[in-house]
Design an enzyme around this catalytic site. Structure first.
Site, PDB file in Angstrom:
ATOM      1  N   GLY A 227       0.864  -1.185   0.000  1.00  0.00           N
ATOM      2  CA  GLY A 227       0.000   0.000   0.000  1.00  0.00           C
ATOM      3  C   GLY A 227       0.896   1.229   0.000  1.00  0.00           C
ATOM      4  O   GLY A 227       2.057   1.156  -0.429  1.00  0.00           O
ATOM      5  N   ILE A 229       2.372   2.852   2.409  1.00  0.00           N
ATOM      6  CA  ILE A 229       3.593   2.781   3.242  1.00  0.00           C
ATOM      7  C   ILE A 229       4.593   1.820   2.590  1.00  0.00           C
ATOM      8  O   ILE A 229       5.783   2.131   2.466  1.00  0.00           O
ATOM      9  CB  ILE A 229       3.275   2.340   4.691  1.00  0.00           C
ATOM     10  CG1 ILE A 229       2.321   3.339   5.358  1.00  0.00           C
ATOM     11  CG2 ILE A 229       4.564   2.223   5.512  1.00  0.00           C
ATOM     12  CD1 ILE A 229       1.812   2.923   6.725  1.00  0.00           C
ATOM     13  N   ARG A 249      -2.099  -8.172  -2.223  1.00  0.00           N
ATOM     14  CA  ARG A 249      -3.337  -8.737  -2.785  1.00  0.00           C
ATOM     15  C   ARG A 249      -3.408  -8.466  -4.282  1.00  0.00           C
ATOM     16  O   ARG A 249      -3.743  -9.318  -5.077  1.00  0.00           O
ATOM     17  CB  ARG A 249      -4.558  -8.109  -2.094  1.00  0.00           C
ATOM     18  CG  ARG A 249      -5.092  -8.931  -0.961  1.00  0.00           C
ATOM     19  CD  ARG A 249      -6.226  -8.222  -0.313  1.00  0.00           C
ATOM     20  NE  ARG A 249      -5.889  -6.813  -0.042  1.00  0.00           N
ATOM     21  CZ  ARG A 249      -6.688  -5.960   0.563  1.00  0.00           C
ATOM     22  NH1 ARG A 249      -7.868  -6.335   0.943  1.00  0.00           N
ATOM     23  NH2 ARG A 249      -6.334  -4.715   0.799  1.00  0.00           N
ATOM     24  N   ILE A 309       6.428  -3.441  10.895  1.00  0.00           N
ATOM     25  CA  ILE A 309       5.944  -2.083  11.200  1.00  0.00           C
ATOM     26  C   ILE A 309       4.429  -2.022  11.007  1.00  0.00           C
ATOM     27  O   ILE A 309       3.866  -0.942  10.866  1.00  0.00           O
ATOM     28  CB  ILE A 309       6.656  -1.011  10.328  1.00  0.00           C
ATOM     29  CG1 ILE A 309       6.511  -1.322   8.820  1.00  0.00           C
ATOM     30  CG2 ILE A 309       8.100  -0.861  10.706  1.00  0.00           C
ATOM     31  CD1 ILE A 309       6.976  -0.184   7.914  1.00  0.00           C
ATOM     32  N   ARG A 311       1.242  -4.496  12.452  1.00  0.00           N
ATOM     33  CA  ARG A 311       0.615  -4.735  13.745  1.00  0.00           C
ATOM     34  C   ARG A 311       1.230  -5.995  14.327  1.00  0.00           C
ATOM     35  O   ARG A 311       1.542  -6.945  13.583  1.00  0.00           O
ATOM     36  CB  ARG A 311      -0.907  -4.942  13.598  1.00  0.00           C
ATOM     37  CG  ARG A 311      -1.689  -3.686  13.318  1.00  0.00           C
ATOM     38  CD  ARG A 311      -1.743  -2.751  14.553  1.00  0.00           C
ATOM     39  NE  ARG A 311      -2.477  -1.530  14.288  1.00  0.00           N
ATOM     40  CZ  ARG A 311      -1.940  -0.371  13.898  1.00  0.00           C
ATOM     41  NH1 ARG A 311      -0.628  -0.271  13.718  1.00  0.00           N
ATOM     42  NH2 ARG A 311      -2.695   0.689  13.697  1.00  0.00           N
ATOM     43  N   GLU A 340       0.905  -4.341  23.490  1.00  0.00           N
ATOM     44  CA  GLU A 340       1.852  -3.231  23.535  1.00  0.00           C
ATOM     45  C   GLU A 340       1.613  -2.471  24.831  1.00  0.00           C
ATOM     46  O   GLU A 340       0.478  -2.045  25.048  1.00  0.00           O
ATOM     47  CB  GLU A 340       1.648  -2.285  22.349  1.00  0.00           C
ATOM     48  CG  GLU A 340       2.218  -2.836  21.067  1.00  0.00           C
ATOM     49  CD  GLU A 340       1.911  -1.985  19.847  1.00  0.00           C
ATOM     50  OE1 GLU A 340       1.315  -0.900  20.006  1.00  0.00           O
ATOM     51  OE2 GLU A 340       2.244  -2.409  18.742  1.00  0.00           O
ATOM     52  N   HIS A 359       6.165   1.163  19.103  1.00  0.00           N
ATOM     53  CA  HIS A 359       5.160   1.647  18.141  1.00  0.00           C
ATOM     54  C   HIS A 359       5.317   3.151  17.905  1.00  0.00           C
ATOM     55  O   HIS A 359       4.450   3.958  18.253  1.00  0.00           O
ATOM     56  CB  HIS A 359       3.745   1.313  18.641  1.00  0.00           C
ATOM     57  CG  HIS A 359       2.739   1.301  17.530  1.00  0.00           C
ATOM     58  ND1 HIS A 359       1.626   0.511  17.548  1.00  0.00           N
ATOM     59  CD2 HIS A 359       2.664   1.994  16.369  1.00  0.00           C
ATOM     60  CE1 HIS A 359       0.915   0.702  16.446  1.00  0.00           C
ATOM     61  NE2 HIS A 359       1.534   1.615  15.723  1.00  0.00           N
ATOM     62  N   ILE A 360       6.446   3.485  17.286  1.00  0.00           N
ATOM     63  CA  ILE A 360       6.735   4.912  17.055  1.00  0.00           C
ATOM     64  C   ILE A 360       6.736   5.252  15.566  1.00  0.00           C
ATOM     65  O   ILE A 360       7.353   6.238  15.145  1.00  0.00           O
ATOM     66  CB  ILE A 360       8.089   5.327  17.694  1.00  0.00           C
ATOM     67  CG1 ILE A 360       9.220   4.385  17.253  1.00  0.00           C
ATOM     68  CG2 ILE A 360       7.972   5.380  19.196  1.00  0.00           C
ATOM     69  CD1 ILE A 360      10.608   4.870  17.620  1.00  0.00           C
ATOM     70  N   GLY A 361       6.022   4.426  14.781  1.00  0.00           N
ATOM     71  CA  GLY A 361       5.969   4.666  13.337  1.00  0.00           C
ATOM     72  C   GLY A 361       5.554   6.084  12.975  1.00  0.00           C
ATOM     73  O   GLY A 361       6.078   6.674  12.031  1.00  0.00           O
TER      74      GLY A 361
END
Ligand SMILES: O=C(O)C(=O)CO
Length: 395
Positions: A227, A229, A249, A309, A311, A340, A359-361
């Protein structure tokens, strides 16, 4: 994981982050600390979000939003978890320009009076429960705006059954999340965390030859999930002269593949067998839950690194622990886990061949600012019957 009944304060701005700082971003080994972000100067480059949506339609311009704001000041319920994450200080003023802000704490105290006034809900990078009870208590609710791209914490079908729309912020998060993917890959390949620990250790003599890393240049990167990202990761990897494979997909258009030099693998297995680095950039759905388990890890090269990165639940953690302990794969670098944060005694935290960030994306000044702006544009569009820049349609 959390309850919406947790106290929330717009003024309490806390994000779970860590140290030390590397390459302008925050990377740290298995143990992470909680830092409190206080007053931040917001980068003046980021004006109101006006970009096109994924279908190429124009978003709501700053001018349009101002005009709308003059017409009405709808109540915006801020759903956040006090003390863990929240609205950044500089963003409160931005939101106040458009909405009358109501915190969850305020709402719960004066539910009877406030419930009629609320037309929109804003969720900040936390995972609150938007349940039937809350939805029933907001009869005029039109939109739930998620700041962030992943909406796996929302029951889309339930929300849609109340005639409420859900929006997210894919444009705002893609660069910062792609950056964290590259940062994790480089940090893992070049053993940066170990390097940092050695540099600050009391031992004064260090021999780089004792902890040689790998170069990413020329290595094969397998991107699972192409996608926005994933595509930004590919763009960055191209600059590092990596060979790029991807599984998705749908196959991307030929010109898009050519622009980043990416080759489509219809079968994920092919990608897993050939890649030196595998990066996960998929949404969490029932189809991607534990997408990477024992079988998939065994298909990877023993010299390969897994980067996540997306889930946490996309990877079977038990299988990952086993694979890292037994040399099935070389290393892992995770920005996301489940839960988390991980419990302090979790076996992943005891391994040496892993880097975990909390989780600092999207934890950059620029991305968080754009997330708020994109969310405002989404809400304004729904409330004013305009094309919605980023609507999430239940599948
Ligand atoms: O935008 C999101 O949902 C993220 O988790 C980015 O890290």
């Amino acid at each position: 994981m959390f309850s919406v009944k947790a106290v929330c304060l717009v003024e309490a701005i806390h994000l779970a982050t860590g140290c030390p700082r590397l390459a302008g971003r925050l990377i740290h080994p298995a143990v992470c600390h909680v830092h409190h972000w206080t007053k931040r100067d917001i980068d003046p480059r980021w004006s109101s979000w006006t970009g096109p949506n994924s279908t190429g339609e124009a978003g709501v311009s700053a001018h349009q939003t101002k005009v709308m704001a003059k017409q009405e000041q709808p109540g915006l319920l801020i759903v956040e978890i006090g003390g863990v994450c929240g609205v950044l200080e500089g963003h409160v003023e931005l939101l106040k320009k458009h909405f009358h802000l109501i915190t969850m704490k305020e709402f719960l105290k004066k539910k009877e009076r406030l419930s009629e006034k609320i037309k929109s809900v804003l969720i900040y990078e936390c995972r609150p429960v938007i349940d039937r009870e809350l939805l029933q208590s907001l009869p005029h609710l039109k939109v739930i705006a998620n700041s962030g791209v992943g909406v796996d914490h929302l029951d889309l079908k339930l929300i849609s059954s109340f005639g409420v729309k859900v929006t997210n912020t894919p444009h705002a998060v893609s660069d910062s999340t792609a950056d964290i993917g590259m940062a994790l890959m480089l940090a893992s390949a070049r053993r940066l965390v170990e390097g940092c620990q050695i540099a600050v250790s009391p031992q004064t003599e260090h021999f780089a030859a004792d902890w040689l890393g790998d170069e990413v240049t020329g290595a094969t990167l397998g991107i699972i999930g192409m996608g926005s990202i994933g595509y930004k990761v590919a763009k960055r990897a191209k600059a590092f002269e990596m060979k790029i494979l991807y599984h998705n997909r749908n196959q991307r258009k030929e010109e898009e593949e050519q622009a980043v030099g990416a080759r489509y693998c219809e079968k994920m297995e092919d990608l897993l067998q050939q890649s030196d680095f595998v990066i996960l950039v998929v949404n969490l759905t029932p189809q991607t839950h534990k997408l990477i388990g024992k079988r998939e890890l065994e298909l990877m090269k023993p010299t390969a690194t897994l980067i996540n990165i997306s889930r946490g639940a996309v990877v079977d953690h038990d299988a990952l622990v086993e694979a890292l302990q037994n040399g099935i794969i070389k290393a892992a670098a995770l920005d996301v886990t489940y839960p988390e944060p991980l419990p302090r005694d979790h076996p992943l935290l005891k391994l040496k061949n892993i880097i975990i960030t909390p989780h600092i994306g999207t934890a950059t000044v620029q991305a968080t600012r754009m997330m708020t702006e994109e969310a405002v544009a989404n809400i304004q569009a729904v409330l004013n019957g305009l094309p919605i820049p980023s609507e999430v349609i239940p599948q």
